[in-house]
Design an enzyme around this catalytic site. Structure first.
Site, PDB file in Angstrom:
ATOM      1  N   HIS A 364     -17.031 -29.655  52.609  1.00 18.80           N
ATOM      2  CA  HIS A 364     -16.098 -28.573  52.944  1.00 18.80           C
ATOM      3  C   HIS A 364     -15.715 -28.644  54.422  1.00 18.80           C
ATOM      4  CE1 HIS A 364     -18.828 -26.390  49.828  1.00 18.80           C
ATOM      5  NE2 HIS A 364     -18.032 -27.252  49.247  1.00 18.80           N
ATOM      6  N   GLU A 606      -7.752 -39.060  38.209  1.00 23.47           N
ATOM      7  CA  GLU A 606      -8.892 -39.388  39.063  1.00 23.47           C
ATOM      8  C   GLU A 606      -9.979 -40.142  38.314  1.00 23.47           C
ATOM      9  OE1 GLU A 606      -9.665 -35.890  42.000  1.00 23.47           O
ATOM     10  OE2 GLU A 606      -8.738 -34.998  40.215  1.00 23.47           O
ATOM     11  N   ARG A 640     -18.713 -42.792  47.103  1.00 26.20           N
ATOM     12  CA  ARG A 640     -18.126 -42.801  48.450  1.00 26.20           C
ATOM     13  C   ARG A 640     -18.955 -42.014  49.453  1.00 26.20           C
ATOM     14  NH1 ARG A 640     -13.966 -38.420  49.220  1.00 26.20           N
ATOM     15  NH2 ARG A 640     -14.108 -37.002  47.459  1.00 26.20           N
ATOM     16  N   CYS A 677      -2.301 -39.771  46.104  1.00 24.64           N
ATOM     17  CA  CYS A 677      -2.841 -38.802  47.067  1.00 24.64           C
ATOM     18  C   CYS A 677      -4.261 -39.216  47.430  1.00 24.64           C
ATOM     19  CB  CYS A 677      -2.838 -37.400  46.447  1.00 24.64           C
ATOM     20  SG  CYS A 677      -3.647 -36.164  47.470  1.00 24.64           S
TER      21      CYS A 677
END
Length: 747
Positions: A364, A606, A640, A677
């Site tokens: 976040h 995704e 990741r 994106c």
């Protein structure tokens, strides 16, 4: 513990207090201390080894070993018994040192005469400073009382080192928190910043480690613990009826605050001669040492709770750390172990940079830092123990590097880099209003990612042609309770007002995985990234989904509305979500609310599975946006957030580009608009190759639009496509080398 040992410990600490008050130089003071310790422990040898750098220990003082070995004998972390103590952070106590695991004979010290060995780590709040050793000729293990007494002394030595009591010649006796240090982490938000350290949780420096009056110290500790308990009870009272997980954390706080074992250990430390503050910090240091050895997530969280509780207790005892934002320097670089989005938003754009000891590229805090365009580096080990408020610091968010207290040559080179970046931004500003058309006539649409109102001025300043992704979850994450529908309506209205005639794509609530709402019950999952998240949560909690859809439609108030659902893995999930949209439209119509002028409903691709959905899905969906960050990690089976593997896959891998080409072909077959994106959309070389594969819309951070546009305007996509095809034909794993060579040839 025997009374005699307690008396000897107090005597020793009293003599150490006298040494702290003396005018002796660092080396002389250290020499005296080794003599005092050997005399008090009744050992023939006492030696102090300190770190001269991150991996090397140096013998800095000794009583009983060969004096000429001082500052000459060195060993690596883990080498010999001393290195073993330093590496493990644990005591080594043996009656037969030459036979002990890891023993290393150092003839220059003359230690072959001594059989017994007791080594205790000198550390402060997880920061390894050195090793304290006592040895004797007699083959015996040192008693538990002697070990305990030496641990107390090591604690005081750590505090004395922190206060600069041992400053002298040589790297090992150089002052702490004054050397120039280069620290490496992971880049999470690009950019460069120069400023001065602002610690989110300032270090508490214990200036009085030794007690003058043990009875008074016991009273101070009892008073502070009582104040701490009252504070925890108040937090629990306020939180009653709230989130159960938050209540569990506070209950754990109360359990620790009322722990008789915790209190007893601190009282024993004071009895041995430590001040109340030093006793608390000794327990805290041991908790942090245990934390580094524990792999179980639940136990680590509990030890972290104890660590936080100790910090609160230290602040009560010392009065330190009670600063506020009014004390911020004019160019603050925020340093923290970790930080939540709410706290970060309170600092806002006043920050020049952020450095986190923990954090992650998908946290976040990272999302907020990107929204505010603040350079951010994560996973920077030791930064909270090395940095002090006001330290000069340079943050390189492009390469994940932090220069703490940098030398003049480093500062000069860094400022040159910032100046070059400023010139580049001037060049990008000159093409801001130029349509992005490649040399071979291909029109590319460059749009921006957003998630906060603070992002929206960039819509006009960056040259973006719209918002390709507006993250709606941030308004949920930064609150302690579910936002009201009316609040969301106001928020979305402001976004649409700021965008004017430009298209805004609202992504519905994307929570789960690393985005956990503080007021929603957390579900423990073995692999959250592949678990209950995004559209899966929305379809299971349809009341929340409907509330957000209603807010979006009311905010549109007759204007065009574009929304998309995240993490769609199969066509049926999209159809169920689309059914909820249609149902909401009918309800809004019955209630007499103004409906959007037009409505586009898309899906984020995704997961690889959606790329192989039936053609009917591609015919039904209004548009598709490839969520490159998640898709890439699933495609390569490489997390990741895992530093061991995240750099092992490449966007320009032939397999991944072929997969992108396949998605383009499927969308072209049904005339379905497609965009990309993710972080790769904002990297010029990657963006160029994605465009060459046929993707005509790229959504990125506002700051990336200028560099990407500059490259695209000079590119011939057909020529680049041939370069990629040739590399594929040659069987190369990645087209990156061929593409970079082609770009160099193009000037």
């Amino acid at each position: 513990m025997a009374d005699g040992t307690e008396t000897e410990s107090r005597k020793l600490l009293g003599r150490l207090r006298e040494e702290m008050a003396s005018e002796a130089a660092g080396q002389e003071r250290l020499d005296r201390i080794t003599h005092l310790i050997a005399d008090s422990i009744r050992a023939e040898v006492c030696s102090v080894y300190l770190f001269r750098d991150e991996d090397t220990l140096e013998l800095c003082a000794t009583e009983g070993l060969t004096p000429e070995a001082v500052h000459k004998t060195r060993m690596r972390m883990g080498e010999g018994l001393v290195g073993r103590v330093a590496k493990s952070g644990k005591v080594v106590n043996t009656a037969d040192a030459p036979s002990a695991k890891g023993f290393r004979y150092m003839p220059e010290t003359g230690e072959e005469r001594f059989s017994s060995f007791l080594g205790v780590p000198v550390q402060r709040l997880g920061q390894k400073l050195g090793v304290l050793v006592v040895q004797s000729r007699e083959a015996r293990e040192f008693s538990a009382d002697e070990v305990y007494a030496l641990e107390v002394v090591a604690m005081v030595l750590a505090e004395m080192a922190e206060l600069g009591a041992f400053i002298g010649e040589g790297a090992a006796l150089s002052p702490l928190h004054q050397q120039s240090i280069l620290l490496r982490g992971g880049p999470a938000q690009e950019g460069s910043a120069e400023g001065h350290v602002w610690l989110h949780e300032p270090r508490v420096v214990v200036t009085n480690p030794i007690a003058d009056d043990p009875q008074r110290e016991q009273e101070r500790l009892a008073e502070a613990v009582e104040e701490l308990r009252v504070g925890v009870d108040k937090m629990l009272e306020i939180s009653k009826g709230g989130d159960s997980e938050q209540l569990q954390v506070l209950e754990a706080y109360r359990m620790f605050a009322n722990s008789k074992g915790w209190m007893r250990r601190m009282e024993e430390d004071i009895t041995l001669g430590l001040s109340a503050e030093a006793a608390v910090e000794k327990e805290q240091s041991q908790a942090r040492a245990r934390m580094s050895q524990v792999t179980d997530p639940y136990l680590r969280e509990r030890l972290a709770d104890l660590d936080d509780l100790s910090n609160r207790l230290l602040r009560i005892l010392t009065g330190q750390g009670n600063t506020n934002s009014a004390d911020l320097p004019p160019d603050p670089i925020l340093i923290a172990r970790n930080i939540g989005p709410g706290d970060l938003l309170e600092y806002g754009r006043s920050l020049k940079g952020i450095v986190l000891e923990e954090g992650s590229v998908g946290s976040h805090a990272t999302i907020v830092a990107r929204a505010l365009a603040i350079p951010l580096v994560v996973h920077v080990g030791r930064i909270t123990t090395e940095a002090l408020n006001g330290d000069h610091v340079l943050v390189d968010g492009d390469h994940g590097v932090v220069h703490l207290r940098p030398e003049d040559t480093v500062v000069s080179a860094f400022r040159d880099k910032i100046a070059m970046q400023a010139k580049a931004q001037e060049r990008y500003a000159s093409i801001r209003d130029t349509p992005t058309v490649t040399r071979d006539g291909e029109r590319i649409n460059l749009v921006m990612n957003a998630g906060l109102m603070a992002d929206l001025p960039s819509l006009h300043n960056s040259g973006a042609e719209g918002v390709g992704l507006f993250r709606t979850e941030l308004q949920f994450l930064i609150r302690n309770q579910m936002p009201k529908r009316s609040e969301l309506v106001t928020q979305y209205q402001r976004v649409l007002d700021a965008a004017g005639d430009m298209r805004v794509v609202f992504r519905t609530l994307d929570i789960g995985s690393d985005k956990v709402l503080p007021y929603m019950k957390h579900v423990a999952e073995p692999n959250p990234a592949l678990g209950w998240r995004a559209i899966r949560v929305g379809l299971d909690k349809r009341g929340v989904m409907r509330m957000q859809l209603q807010a979006l439609m009311r905010a549109a108030n007759g204007r065009p509305l574009t929304l998309m659902f995240p993490f769609v893995a199969q066509a049926e999930e999209f159809r169920e979500a689309r059914w909820e949209v249609n149902k909401t439209i009918e309800r809004e119509k019955r209630l007499g609310h103004v409906l959007p002028e037009s409505l586009e409903v898309g899906a984020m691709l995704e997961t690889p599975s959606l790329a192989f959905a039936p053609q009917k899905f591609f015919d039904e969906v209004d548009f598709i946006s490839i969520g490159g960050n998640d898709l890439k990690q699933f495609f390569f089976a490489a997390d990741r957030e895992n530093e061991l593997v995240r750099r092992r896959y490449d966007t320009l891998n032939v397999s991944f580009l072929t997969f992108m080409e396949r998605i383009v072909e499927r969308c072209n077959a049904s005339n379905t608009p497609l965009s990309f994106c993710g972080e790769d959309a904002g990297r010029p070389v990657e963006a160029l190759c994605l465009a060459a594969m046929g993707i005509r819309s790229l959504s990125m951070r506002p700051a990336s639009i200028g560099p990407v546009k500059s490259v695209l305007l000079r590119a011939d996509l057909q020529a680049l496509r041939k370069i990629i095809a040739d590399a594929r034909h040659r069987g190369e794993q990645s087209v990156r080398p061929a593409v970079m060579e082609w770009l160099r040839s193009q000037g």
